[in-house]
Design an enzyme around this catalytic site. Sequence first.
Site, short mmCIF file in Angstrom:
data_model
loop_
_atom_site.label_atom_id
_atom_site.label_comp_id
_atom_site.label_asym_id
_atom_site.label_seq_id
_atom_site.Cartn_x
_atom_site.Cartn_y
_atom_site.Cartn_z
N GLY A 46 -18.10 -18.46 33.10
CA GLY A 46 -17.69 -18.87 34.44
C GLY A 46 -18.82 -19.56 35.16
N GLN A 51 -23.66 -22.75 42.04
CA GLN A 51 -24.59 -22.70 40.90
C GLN A 51 -25.00 -24.10 40.42
OE1 GLN A 51 -22.08 -19.71 38.62
NE2 GLN A 51 -24.15 -19.11 38.04
N CYS A 93 -25.38 -13.91 34.02
CA CYS A 93 -25.10 -14.96 34.99
C CYS A 93 -25.97 -16.16 34.61
CB CYS A 93 -25.46 -14.47 36.39
SG CYS A 93 -25.25 -15.71 37.68
N LEU A 94 -25.36 -17.35 34.62
CA LEU A 94 -26.12 -18.54 34.22
C LEU A 94 -27.29 -18.81 35.16
CD1 LEU A 94 -23.19 -20.92 33.16
CD2 LEU A 94 -24.78 -19.69 31.66
N HIS A 135 -16.87 -11.88 39.65
CA HIS A 135 -18.28 -12.33 39.64
C HIS A 135 -18.40 -13.71 40.29
CE1 HIS A 135 -22.32 -12.85 37.54
NE2 HIS A 135 -22.03 -14.07 37.92
N GLU A 136 -17.51 -14.63 39.90
CA GLU A 136 -17.61 -16.00 40.43
C GLU A 136 -17.22 -16.04 41.91
OE1 GLU A 136 -19.24 -17.99 38.72
OE2 GLU A 136 -19.10 -16.88 36.85
N HIS A 139 -20.06 -15.38 44.12
CA HIS A 139 -20.98 -16.51 44.32
C HIS A 139 -20.59 -17.31 45.57
CE1 HIS A 139 -23.80 -16.60 41.01
NE2 HIS A 139 -22.85 -16.45 40.11
ZN LIG Z 1 -23.10 -15.82 38.20
#
Ligand SMILES: [Zn+2]
Length: 168
Positions: A46, A51, A93-94, A135-136, A139
Amino acid sequence: MAARPIVIYGDPVLREKAEPVIEIDRETKNLVRDMITTLQEASGLGLAAPQVGVSRRIFIADLSALDLAESMRVFINPEILETSGEVVLEEGCLSFPGIYQKISRPEHVKVRATDLEGNLFELEVSGMLARVILHEFDHLEGKLFIDYLSTVSRALMKSKLKKLSAAS
Ligand SMILES: [Zn+2]
């Protein structure tokens, strides 16, 4: 369509509350296409617009690597309608390369969002997709997965986090 650089922990954009998308115009479509390329190149599950440095209420989820029935999903102006249950799963997480932590979150989620064609949809899911959606969504609120860690776990990660934010 080009991959955009992924913002790493320490960048203030990750702590901003993202702005709603008013119109799915060319700029929005280009952003989403770039996000899709970025996510695929990073082999992530995701990605949220903040991000890639854009504070807009958009995220994408792609579980096709885990589940052949899944495909890339786009969520614009998402709302979490309901959550239930609780499950602990390991998350990454990226924006936190190399960091994985066990996090407790709801097991089921009901979400409403707009897709890239402008259609409103509702989705009720559990398992990994629910996890990615929650999670997303966080953000877009400026919330990060490390916020769920206990003070002890956070203290143990302190030097790792410092290194990430110093490099960003
Ligand atoms: Zn993340």
